[in-house]
Design a protein around this motif. Sequence first.
Motif, short mmCIF file in Angstrom:
data_model
loop_
_atom_site.label_atom_id
_atom_site.label_comp_id
_atom_site.label_asym_id
_atom_site.label_seq_id
_atom_site.Cartn_x
_atom_site.Cartn_y
_atom_site.Cartn_z
N VAL A 80 22.49 26.87 23.12
CA VAL A 80 21.27 25.88 22.35
C VAL A 80 22.14 24.92 21.60
N LEU A 81 21.61 23.70 21.78
CA LEU A 81 22.19 22.55 21.04
C LEU A 81 21.17 22.09 20.10
N GLY A 82 21.36 21.45 19.15
CA GLY A 82 20.41 20.83 18.16
C GLY A 82 20.46 20.93 16.74
N THR A 83 19.65 20.99 15.98
CA THR A 83 19.64 21.25 14.51
C THR A 83 18.64 22.30 14.32
N ILE A 84 19.22 23.52 13.47
CA ILE A 84 18.32 24.53 13.12
C ILE A 84 17.19 24.15 12.32
N GLY A 85 16.08 24.59 12.55
CA GLY A 85 14.83 24.09 11.72
C GLY A 85 13.86 23.35 12.53
N TYR A 86 14.74 22.34 13.76
CA TYR A 86 13.99 21.74 14.52
C TYR A 86 14.20 22.41 16.14
N ILE A 87 14.81 23.57 16.23
CA ILE A 87 14.61 24.10 17.59
C ILE A 87 13.64 25.05 17.93
N ALA A 88 13.08 24.79 18.98
CA ALA A 88 11.83 25.60 19.36
C ALA A 88 12.35 27.12 19.83
N PRO A 89 11.32 28.27 19.37
CA PRO A 89 11.99 29.33 19.61
C PRO A 89 12.29 29.86 20.91
N GLU A 90 11.66 29.18 21.89
CA GLU A 90 11.85 29.68 23.43
C GLU A 90 13.35 29.19 23.51
N SER A 101 9.92 21.54 23.98
CA SER A 101 10.85 21.67 22.64
C SER A 101 10.82 20.55 21.88
N ASP A 102 11.02 19.25 22.57
CA ASP A 102 10.79 17.94 21.79
C ASP A 102 9.66 17.85 20.83
N ILE A 103 8.43 18.55 21.23
CA ILE A 103 7.40 18.53 20.61
C ILE A 103 7.52 19.28 19.22
N TYR A 104 8.02 20.24 19.61
CA TYR A 104 8.24 21.34 18.41
C TYR A 104 9.07 20.72 17.29
N ALA A 105 10.18 20.07 17.72
CA ALA A 105 11.06 19.28 16.64
C ALA A 105 9.98 18.17 15.83
N PHE A 106 9.33 17.64 16.76
CA PHE A 106 8.33 16.61 16.17
C PHE A 106 7.50 17.18 15.15
N GLY A 107 7.05 18.10 15.56
CA GLY A 107 6.41 18.99 14.57
C GLY A 107 6.94 19.31 13.06
N ALA A 108 8.26 19.54 13.12
CA ALA A 108 9.17 19.84 11.85
C ALA A 108 9.35 18.59 11.33
N LEU A 109 9.54 17.35 12.09
CA LEU A 109 9.61 16.19 11.38
C LEU A 109 8.39 15.68 10.51
N LEU A 110 7.42 15.87 11.30
CA LEU A 110 5.94 15.62 10.52
C LEU A 110 5.70 16.38 9.28
N ASN A 124 9.40 29.91 -1.94
CA ASN A 124 8.26 30.95 -2.16
C ASN A 124 8.67 32.03 -1.12
N GLY A 125 9.89 32.25 -0.78
CA GLY A 125 10.51 33.44 0.06
C GLY A 125 10.49 33.17 1.46
N PHE A 126 10.10 31.97 1.74
CA PHE A 126 10.03 31.51 3.16
C PHE A 126 11.20 30.96 3.56
N GLN A 127 11.65 31.44 4.91
CA GLN A 127 13.22 31.15 5.53
C GLN A 127 12.99 29.40 6.08
N PHE A 128 11.78 29.00 6.40
CA PHE A 128 11.31 27.52 6.89
C PHE A 128 10.43 26.96 6.03
N MET A 129 10.52 25.75 6.10
CA MET A 129 9.26 24.84 5.39
C MET A 129 7.90 25.11 6.27
N VAL A 130 8.04 25.16 7.59
CA VAL A 130 6.73 25.42 8.49
C VAL A 130 5.97 26.57 8.03
N ASP A 131 6.59 27.72 7.63
CA ASP A 131 6.10 28.84 7.49
C ASP A 131 5.41 28.81 6.23
N TYR A 132 6.17 28.12 5.24
CA TYR A 132 5.42 28.01 3.80
C TYR A 132 4.17 27.17 3.84
#
Length: 255
Positions: A80-90, A101-110, A124-132
Amino acid sequence: MHLFTVTDEPLSWILRSKILAGVGSALHYLHYEYDQKVVHRDIKASNIMLDSNFNARLGDFGLARALDHEKTSYTEAEGVLGTIGYIAPECFLTGKATQHSDIYAFGALLIEVVSGQRPGTKVNGFQFMVDYVWSLYREGRILDAVDKRLADDYDSEEAQRFLLLGLACSHPIANERPKTHAIVQMLAGSMAVPQVPPFKPAFMWPAMMPIDDLSQATSIYKTPLSISQYETRGLEPVASGKLLKYSGYTDRSMV
């Protein structure tokens, strides 16, 4: 990077909205309007180039790959190449980059552009911003995620739409994410954002998976990699292959 520049004047809401619309259009072009389908594989704030009028251009095609029209994914032999936080789980299971997976990264960017916080920010105890943001949405206060530096100087309806779209694009199940043609319309406000569940859905592996995919996933992950190793791999230079050339760059700067 304008988004994270420490100044008295943060990047305005009007410019953030303009930049996101431009990146959404660029992604749609790569996926459906270019001669070949292109998977960018490294969509993030630092790869968005701005001209003197803050028109956004999606840059850094070092990891991008053009696909034959009959193909839907690209497999990276090195993992897997890319940047953690933007990489889709699959991607961690298949080692394959897709339009999904590009769409997932765009969601993180949004979420990043609206909140002014990087995807990997722990809050607040969340590992990633999306979960918060998902937790805020569940509690009915999603606008609390908006960049505090903006104070009240933003369009609340648009901000909520962008954050909800960010969650929709970050859906753990790839097929549930919206396509780029819909994303462009949602950004413009001409289409409603799809229903977002209050709780983040669990990542589920498809019940029926081609044998080739299973063997690929097995071969790639016989030796698991730590997050730090993924981060290191994501920063290593990679042969660029076929690159797309964009014109019109002036006074280039990053978001």
